[in-house]
Design a protein around this motif. Structure first.
Motif, short mmCIF file in Angstrom:
data_model
loop_
_atom_site.label_atom_id
_atom_site.label_comp_id
_atom_site.label_asym_id
_atom_site.label_seq_id
_atom_site.Cartn_x
_atom_site.Cartn_y
_atom_site.Cartn_z
N SER A 214 0.83 -1.20 0.00
CA SER A 214 0.00 0.00 0.00
C SER A 214 0.86 1.25 0.00
O SER A 214 2.01 1.23 0.45
N SER A 215 0.29 2.32 -0.51
CA SER A 215 0.92 3.63 -0.39
C SER A 215 -0.09 4.54 0.29
O SER A 215 -1.29 4.28 0.25
N LYS A 216 0.39 5.58 0.91
CA LYS A 216 -0.50 6.49 1.62
C LYS A 216 0.02 7.90 1.48
O LYS A 216 1.21 8.12 1.27
N GLN A 217 -0.91 8.84 1.58
CA GLN A 217 -0.55 10.25 1.52
C GLN A 217 -1.46 11.05 2.44
O GLN A 217 -2.65 10.75 2.56
N ILE A 218 -0.87 12.06 3.05
CA ILE A 218 -1.62 13.03 3.84
C ILE A 218 -1.49 14.34 3.08
O ILE A 218 -0.40 14.91 2.99
N ILE A 219 -2.59 14.78 2.48
CA ILE A 219 -2.55 15.95 1.60
C ILE A 219 -3.15 17.15 2.34
O ILE A 219 -4.31 17.11 2.76
N THR A 220 -2.34 18.20 2.45
CA THR A 220 -2.76 19.38 3.21
C THR A 220 -2.75 20.66 2.38
O THR A 220 -2.97 21.74 2.94
N SER A 221 -2.49 20.55 1.07
CA SER A 221 -2.46 21.76 0.25
C SER A 221 -2.91 21.44 -1.18
O SER A 221 -2.86 20.28 -1.62
N ALA A 222 -3.30 22.47 -1.90
CA ALA A 222 -3.72 22.30 -3.30
C ALA A 222 -2.55 21.83 -4.15
O ALA A 222 -2.72 21.01 -5.06
N PRO B 117 -11.80 17.01 8.85
CA PRO B 117 -11.42 18.35 9.32
C PRO B 117 -9.89 18.44 9.45
O PRO B 117 -9.23 17.46 9.79
N ARG B 118 -9.37 19.61 9.14
CA ARG B 118 -7.91 19.82 9.11
C ARG B 118 -7.26 19.31 10.39
O ARG B 118 -7.74 19.58 11.49
N ILE B 119 -6.16 18.59 10.22
CA ILE B 119 -5.43 18.06 11.37
C ILE B 119 -4.22 18.93 11.65
O ILE B 119 -3.73 19.63 10.77
N ALA B 120 -3.73 18.88 12.87
CA ALA B 120 -2.56 19.67 13.26
C ALA B 120 -1.33 19.18 12.51
O ALA B 120 -1.24 18.00 12.15
N THR B 121 -0.38 20.06 12.29
CA THR B 121 0.82 19.69 11.55
C THR B 121 1.65 18.65 12.29
O THR B 121 2.37 17.88 11.66
N ASP B 122 1.54 18.59 13.60
CA ASP B 122 2.30 17.60 14.36
C ASP B 122 1.49 16.34 14.67
O ASP B 122 1.95 15.46 15.40
N ALA B 123 0.30 16.21 14.10
CA ALA B 123 -0.53 15.02 14.32
C ALA B 123 0.08 13.83 13.59
O ALA B 123 0.68 13.97 12.53
N LYS B 124 -0.10 12.67 14.16
CA LYS B 124 0.36 11.44 13.54
C LYS B 124 -0.85 10.71 12.98
O LYS B 124 -1.90 10.65 13.61
N VAL B 125 -0.69 10.15 11.77
CA VAL B 125 -1.77 9.40 11.14
C VAL B 125 -1.25 7.99 10.84
O VAL B 125 -0.25 7.83 10.15
N ILE C 140 -11.00 21.80 -3.11
CA ILE C 140 -11.00 21.42 -1.70
C ILE C 140 -10.42 22.58 -0.89
O ILE C 140 -9.38 23.14 -1.25
N ASP C 141 -11.10 22.94 0.18
CA ASP C 141 -10.63 24.00 1.07
C ASP C 141 -9.62 23.40 2.05
O ASP C 141 -9.99 22.89 3.10
N PHE C 142 -8.32 23.44 1.69
CA PHE C 142 -7.30 22.85 2.54
C PHE C 142 -7.02 23.69 3.79
O PHE C 142 -6.27 23.25 4.67
N GLY C 143 -7.62 24.85 3.90
CA GLY C 143 -7.54 25.61 5.14
C GLY C 143 -8.43 25.00 6.21
O GLY C 143 -8.19 25.16 7.40
N SER C 144 -9.46 24.25 5.76
CA SER C 144 -10.41 23.64 6.68
C SER C 144 -10.33 22.12 6.71
O SER C 144 -10.84 21.49 7.64
N PHE C 145 -9.74 21.51 5.66
CA PHE C 145 -9.75 20.06 5.55
C PHE C 145 -8.38 19.48 5.24
O PHE C 145 -7.51 20.16 4.70
N THR C 146 -8.23 18.20 5.56
CA THR C 146 -7.07 17.39 5.20
C THR C 146 -7.59 16.20 4.43
O THR C 146 -8.62 15.62 4.79
#
Length: 159
Positions: A64-72, A143-151, A87-93
């Motif tokens: 599997s591959s995975k990505q956490i996308i936080t910007s356009a 909903p947007r997650i913190a930059t230091d959050a772990k997924v 997608i409103d990346f100011g409000s969502f991840t």
């Protein structure tokens, strides 16, 4: 004599302070651990209908591959749709991934749980009976997650 009285008073003061600190530490309440909670997943209009827009990763079977996308910009790199959804990346991840399967397959379920700052994205994929190797693709807008959050991504492959 005066020096002895001052030293005695100082010692009594230290003992009293020490005793009060000990009582405070005994009465302190330990912080409650974070209990896991479900995170609402929002559908991305147009993205579910075009999972092929997600560029194929170079994967081995059952990998599997995975990505956490936080910007356009990250989205445009990962997805190659001719008319990408906004997608409103100011409000969502956007959490996205893909798993290569030996005989086709599909996503049966997905859920995201949160505990404090950490997230767990669980995807259940059912293998198919096709003769061709395929890639199951999945995504979740949250909903947007913190930059230091772990997924943590967990992909379960059912036969």
């Amino acid at each position: 004599m005066k020096a002895l009285q001052i030293i005695t008073l100082a010692m009594l003061g230290l003992l009293t302070m020490s005793s009060s600190c000990e009582k405070e530490s005994q009465n302190a309440v330990a912080p409650e651990p974070c209990s896991p909670s479900m995170v609402a997943i929002t559908a991305v209009p147009g993205l579910s209908a075009s999972p092929a827009c997600l560029a194929d990763a170079t994967l081995e079977i059952r990998q599997s591959s995975k990505q956490i996308i936080t910007s356009a910009a990250q989205f445009r790199t990962a997805y190659t749709c001719p008319n990408p959804p906004v997608i409103d990346f100011g409000s969502f991840t956007l959490l996205t991934g893909q798993t290569k399967l030996p005989s086709g397959g599909r996503v049966i379920s997905q859920q995201i749980t949160r505990s404090c700052k950490d997230y767990k994205y669980t995807v259940v994929v059912q293998q198919g009976t096709d003769a061709a190797v395929t890639t199951a693709k999945y995504h979740a807008l949250i909903p947007r997650i913190a930059t230091d959050a772990k997924v943590e991504f967990e992909v379960q492959i059912l036969p």
